[in-house]
Design a protein around this motif. Structure first.
Motif, short mmCIF file in Angstrom:
data_model
loop_
_atom_site.label_atom_id
_atom_site.label_comp_id
_atom_site.label_asym_id
_atom_site.label_seq_id
_atom_site.Cartn_x
_atom_site.Cartn_y
_atom_site.Cartn_z
N GLN A 153 -0.26 -3.91 -10.61
CA GLN A 153 -1.12 -2.89 -10.02
C GLN A 153 -2.53 -3.45 -9.85
O GLN A 153 -3.09 -4.04 -10.78
N ARG B 173 0.88 -1.17 0.00
CA ARG B 173 0.00 0.00 0.00
C ARG B 173 0.91 1.21 0.00
O ARG B 173 1.56 1.53 0.99
N HIS C 29 -8.22 -2.14 -7.01
CA HIS C 29 -8.97 -1.77 -5.81
C HIS C 29 -8.44 -0.47 -5.19
O HIS C 29 -7.23 -0.28 -5.05
N VAL C 30 -9.35 0.39 -4.82
CA VAL C 30 -9.00 1.61 -4.08
C VAL C 30 -9.17 1.30 -2.59
O VAL C 30 -10.24 0.84 -2.17
N PRO C 31 -8.13 1.50 -1.77
CA PRO C 31 -8.24 1.15 -0.34
C PRO C 31 -9.41 1.87 0.33
O PRO C 31 -9.63 3.06 0.12
N SER C 32 -10.14 1.10 1.13
CA SER C 32 -11.25 1.68 1.89
C SER C 32 -11.06 1.50 3.39
O SER C 32 -11.84 2.03 4.17
N ASN D 63 0.66 6.55 -2.93
CA ASN D 63 -0.40 6.97 -3.85
C ASN D 63 -1.77 6.41 -3.45
O ASN D 63 -2.73 6.54 -4.21
N ASN D 64 -1.81 5.76 -2.27
CA ASN D 64 -3.07 5.19 -1.77
C ASN D 64 -3.65 4.18 -2.75
O ASN D 64 -4.86 4.14 -3.00
N ARG D 65 -2.77 3.34 -3.32
CA ARG D 65 -3.19 2.27 -4.22
C ARG D 65 -2.51 0.97 -3.79
O ARG D 65 -1.45 0.97 -3.18
N TYR D 66 -3.15 -0.15 -4.16
CA TYR D 66 -2.59 -1.46 -3.86
C TYR D 66 -1.82 -1.98 -5.08
O TYR D 66 -2.19 -1.74 -6.23
#
Length: 557
Positions: free
Chosen positions: A496, A480, A499-502, A483-486
């Motif tokens: 890449q 993580r 999913h956008v982290p929640s 850039n707040n991406r997984y």
């Protein structure tokens, strides 16, 4: 053996020791076949129709031919090229149709004798070869007496010779034009549109094309084999997937069956406890009620006696009443207050005084036990004692006192030297390893910074570029980033994730024997982020990587 050759129009008949009547019959049959054959499909007429010019064709054949001429301005006869501005009507030639129908029964049925010999007119005999020069099909007997001249080209039996003739000169196609890539006849070579072009015999051109095809085949065959192996692997994966789904279905069904049984048992236990408390309370209240009923009867008797005294007119009788026997009653009546009732021991308890706390505690304890059992069956042995191995922590990784957290340190911590310690990257491993079975652990990461979690072999390098988790074939990780991406990485290959982290909680699930390492985001609802598949060869340790001020990762389960 006597061989005789007879010319009949364009057709050459070769036969062996045939009598004149048989010869004449053969020639007549062959000539009749020509007359009853459609010049488009070269087969016996089917539903023949007549054009205004007098030529006959199968209704389907001329219909398809004219369909291709739509929009060209005119329709033409394939025989005489007569043109019609409008598409003519097609009247049925009943006479020709009847003759063709009578001739057809003498033809061999498809699948019985195949293509018949042209010269065996008395009874159909299957042909074994067709001569392009004679334009006739021959059985074994007539083939033995057939001319061996090179101009008599033998091919597999066929009734469709039209595609072997030049559409312009009606001659056999014998050459191949290399410049136009078409098969041509002699007239095309000498005086036609292919005059002066480089031409080859069909056999030579065919061999050259075969050679090219063989080279193509050499390339396609391995590709086909690889494709076949790929299809087999996919079929195997599909079979494995179906088996896994069936096994998982059976496991989940059994799990829910057991959960229902445990819930039913818990329900019965709670209902039994409630019923028992109700009975106990009921017995207590019944006893108290009985005591009060006795007291009430005694009081009623005393009240009646006093009322009788009060109603008496004779003062002497009232005054001479036995005080000794009723004094206490009078005293009780005269001083009947709350204090007297309490001394009598009559105290009504609160109605419905069940032990609700005990019931709730039993319910919560039972449900917790069921949940614990379910987790154990789903994930296998729980990694509740998972802690960090401080001997593997890089000097920029600060390990908490309970060894549950790893945070990035801006200054070096100067840990004691250890061969297990990472030298280049701010990362650490867990002290516990998983050599087999199904396990899971849950982590929570900081909202900012760059942190990675995953698993690694203990034999992974401790120094150099290959010592970072995910940069080698001995480790797998989920990142993580800032850039707040997984993203996930194994063997230096980044993928890449969409999913956008929640949330910041991640569950890592390991099925060692199945070779699966999965990452889940503990959002609502929980969602799977990625699954690595591999054949694990060493025990796996949980791996953690942090970078940036304020970055941390903590083991929560």
């Amino acid at each position: 053996m006597q061989s005789t050759v007879c010319l009949w129009g364009k057709r050459t008949f070769c036969f062996v020791s045939c009598s004149v009547p048989v010869l004449l019959s053969a020639m007549a049959a062959a000539d009749l076949r020509d007359e009853l054959s459609c010049s488009i499909c070269l087969s016996i007429y089917t539903d023949p129709v007549m054009l205004p010019c007098g030529h006959n064709f199968c209704r389907g054949c001329i219909g398809k031919t004219w369909d291709t001429q739509e929009g060209l301005g005119a329709y033409s006869c394939p025989e005489c090229r007569a043109e019609y501005q409008e598409r003519p009507a097609l009247p049925r030639n009943r006479t020709l149709g009847s003759i063709a129908a009578r001739f057809c029964p003498t033809e061999p049925e498809p699948g019985e004798t195949g293509i018949p010999c042209t010269y065996c007119v008395l009874s159909p005999v299957p042909a074994v070869k067709t001569c392009l020069h004679c334009e006739a099909s021959l059985c074994d007997t007539h083939l033995r007496g057939h001319s061996q001249s090179e101009k008599h080209i033998l091919i597999e039996p066929t009734m469709h010779l039209g595609d072997r003739k030049c559409s312009v000169h009606e001659e056999l196609l014998k050459y191949y034009c290399c410049e136009d890539s078409v098969c041509i006849c002699v007239s095309c070579c000498l005086a036609g549109g292919h005059r002066g072009h480089r031409v080859e015999l069909l056999s030579e051109a065919s061999e050259k094309k075969k050679e090219k095809l063989r080279k193509v085949l050499e390339k396609l065959s391995p590709e086909r084999e690889e494709t076949e192996r790929g299809a087999q692997r996919l079929q195997e994966r599909r079979r494995e997937g179906a088996e896994a789904a069936a096994g998982e279905t059976e496991r989940v069904t059994a799990l829910f069956r057991d959960i229902r049984e445990e819930l039913e048992a818990l329900e019965k236990r709670l209902l039994s406890d409630i019923s028992r408390q109700k009975e106990e309370l009921s017995l207590t209240l019944t006893e108290l009620i009985q005591q009060l009923e006795i007291k009430k009867d005694e009081l009623s008797r005393k009240i009646r006696h006093i009322e009788e005294l009060c109603n008496m007119a004779d003062p002497l009788t009232v005054l001479q009443e036995q005080w000794e026997s009723h004094g206490a009653a009078f005293c009780g009546a005269e001083g009947a207050d709350t204090e007297g009732r309490e001394r009598g021991g009559i105290k009504v308890p609160a109605v419905g005084d069940l032990d609700v706390g005990r019931i709730s505690e039993t319910l919560l304890t039972g449900l917790a036990g069921i949940v614990t059992g379910v987790k154990g069956r789903i994930y296998g042995q729980e990694a509740t004692d998972l802690v960090l191995d401080i001997n593997t922590a890089h000097n920029l990784v600060s390990v908490s006192g309970d060894r549950k957290s790893a945070s990035y340190s801006l200054t070096e911590l100067h840990y004691p030297q250890s061969p297990e310690r990472f030298q280049l990257y701010a990362q650490a491993l867990s002290s516990r390893s998983f050599p087999s079975g199904r396990h899971y652990w849950e982590v929570e990461g900081s909202e900012s910074g760059d942190w990675w979690v995953g698993a690694a072999y203990p034999s992974m390098e401790r120094g150099g570029l290959q010592s970072c988790i995910g940069y080698n074939n001995m480790s797998w990780c989920l990142r993580r980033g800032n850039n707040n991406r997984y993203s996930v990485r194994h063997y230096s290959k980044w993928t890449q994730l969409p999913h956008v982290p929640s949330c910041r909680r991640i569950r890592i699930s390991l099925d060692y024997e199945a070779g699966r390492l999965s990452f889940y985001e503990l959002s609502e609802p929980i969602r799977r982020l990625h699954t690595f598949t591999a054949s694990f060869t060493e025990p796996l340790h949980a791996a953690f990587w942090v970078r940036g001020e304020g970055t941390w990762v903590r083991i929560i389960h």
